[in-house]
Design a protein around this motif. Structure first.
Motif, PDB file in Angstrom:
ATOM      1  N   VAL A 212       0.883  -1.163   0.000  1.00  0.00           N
ATOM      2  CA  VAL A 212       0.000   0.000   0.000  1.00  0.00           C
ATOM      3  C   VAL A 212       0.920   1.213   0.000  1.00  0.00           C
ATOM      4  N   ILE A 213       0.787   2.051  -1.002  1.00  0.00           N
ATOM      5  CA  ILE A 213       1.627   3.242  -1.086  1.00  0.00           C
ATOM      6  C   ILE A 213       0.948   4.340  -0.275  1.00  0.00           C
ATOM      7  N   LEU A 214       1.553   4.692   0.842  1.00  0.00           N
ATOM      8  CA  LEU A 214       0.983   5.705   1.730  1.00  0.00           C
ATOM      9  C   LEU A 214       1.399   7.113   1.319  1.00  0.00           C
ATOM     10  N   GLU A 215       2.666   7.264   0.958  1.00  0.00           N
ATOM     11  CA  GLU A 215       3.199   8.579   0.564  1.00  0.00           C
ATOM     12  C   GLU A 215       4.237   8.383  -0.518  1.00  0.00           C
ATOM     13  N   GLY A 216       4.373   9.390  -1.364  1.00  0.00           N
ATOM     14  CA  GLY A 216       5.406   9.370  -2.387  1.00  0.00           C
ATOM     15  C   GLY A 216       4.922   8.767  -3.680  1.00  0.00           C
ATOM     16  N   GLN A 217       5.899   8.490  -4.546  1.00  0.00           N
ATOM     17  CA  GLN A 217       5.592   7.949  -5.860  1.00  0.00           C
ATOM     18  C   GLN A 217       6.621   6.867  -6.186  1.00  0.00           C
ATOM     19  N   ILE A 218       6.126   5.753  -6.715  1.00  0.00           N
ATOM     20  CA  ILE A 218       7.003   4.675  -7.149  1.00  0.00           C
ATOM     21  C   ILE A 218       6.856   4.506  -8.655  1.00  0.00           C
ATOM     22  N   GLU A 219       7.784   3.754  -9.230  1.00  0.00           N
ATOM     23  CA  GLU A 219       7.709   3.450 -10.652  1.00  0.00           C
ATOM     24  C   GLU A 219       7.787   1.951 -10.828  1.00  0.00           C
ATOM     25  N   ILE A 220       6.930   1.431 -11.668  1.00  0.00           N
ATOM     26  CA  ILE A 220       6.943   0.040 -12.070  1.00  0.00           C
ATOM     27  C   ILE A 220       7.617   0.007 -13.440  1.00  0.00           C
TER      28      ILE A 220
END
Length: 127
Positions: A51-59
Motif C-alpha cells: 500500500v503506497i501511503l506517501e510518495g511515488q514509485i515506478e513500475i
C-alpha cells in the motif's frame, strides 16, 4: 506508526470498519524508501501486497516483449493481491521520490479474507 486514518484515505480501504483497518495495520510492516531505492525486482518471489501511503514509485520492466514504465502515487495498492496467481514479480519497482509503503505478507491472505469479510465485495476493493 501508521494511523487508521492514513489507511482510510486509500480508496481500497474506504468505509472498512476501524477494527479491520487496525488488524491490517498490525499485520503489516511500514517501509521507508529514498528516491531510487528498489522495493521489488523482476523475477523475485511475489510475497507481498504493498500500500503506497506517501510518495511515488515506478513500475518498470519487460512485458510481452515491450519495455514498460509507469508511475504509481500514494493511495494505490500494488504487488501480489488476494486471489492472484502471480508467483514472481513480472516487473521491478523503485521509488521515484521518498516513499512510505505498507507491506502486507501474501502468506496472510487467507487470514485477511477471514478477518475482513464485511466489505461489500467480500474482500478489499483493489481494482
Amino acid at each position: 506508526m501508521i494511523e487508521n486514518s492514513e489507511l482510510l484515505r486509500v480508496p481500497a480501504f474506504v468505509d472498512l470498519p476501524e477494527d479491520q483497518i487496525a488488524w491490517f495495520i498490525s499485520q503489516s510492516q511500514e517501509l521507508l524508501y529514498k528516491t531510487g531505492d528498489t522495493y521489488a525486482r523482476q523475477g523475485d518471489p511475489a510475497e507481498a501486497m504493498y500500500v503506497i501511503l506517501e510518495g511515488q514509485i515506478e513500475i518498470r520492466g519487460e512485458l510481452n516483449g515491450e519495455m514498460v514504465a509507469f508511475p504509481i502515487s500514494g493511495g494505490h495498492v500494488t504487488g501480489v493481491l488476494p486471489y492472484s496467481r502471480m508467483k514472481h514479480f513480472t516487473v521491478s519497482g523503485r521509488a521515484l521520490t521518498d516513499a512510505r509503503l505498507l507491506r502486507f505478507p501474501a502468506a496472510k491472505f487467507p487470514e485477511l479474507i477471514q478477518k475482513m469479510p464485511q466489505h461489500p465485495e467480500g474482500h478489499l476493493r483493489l481494482a
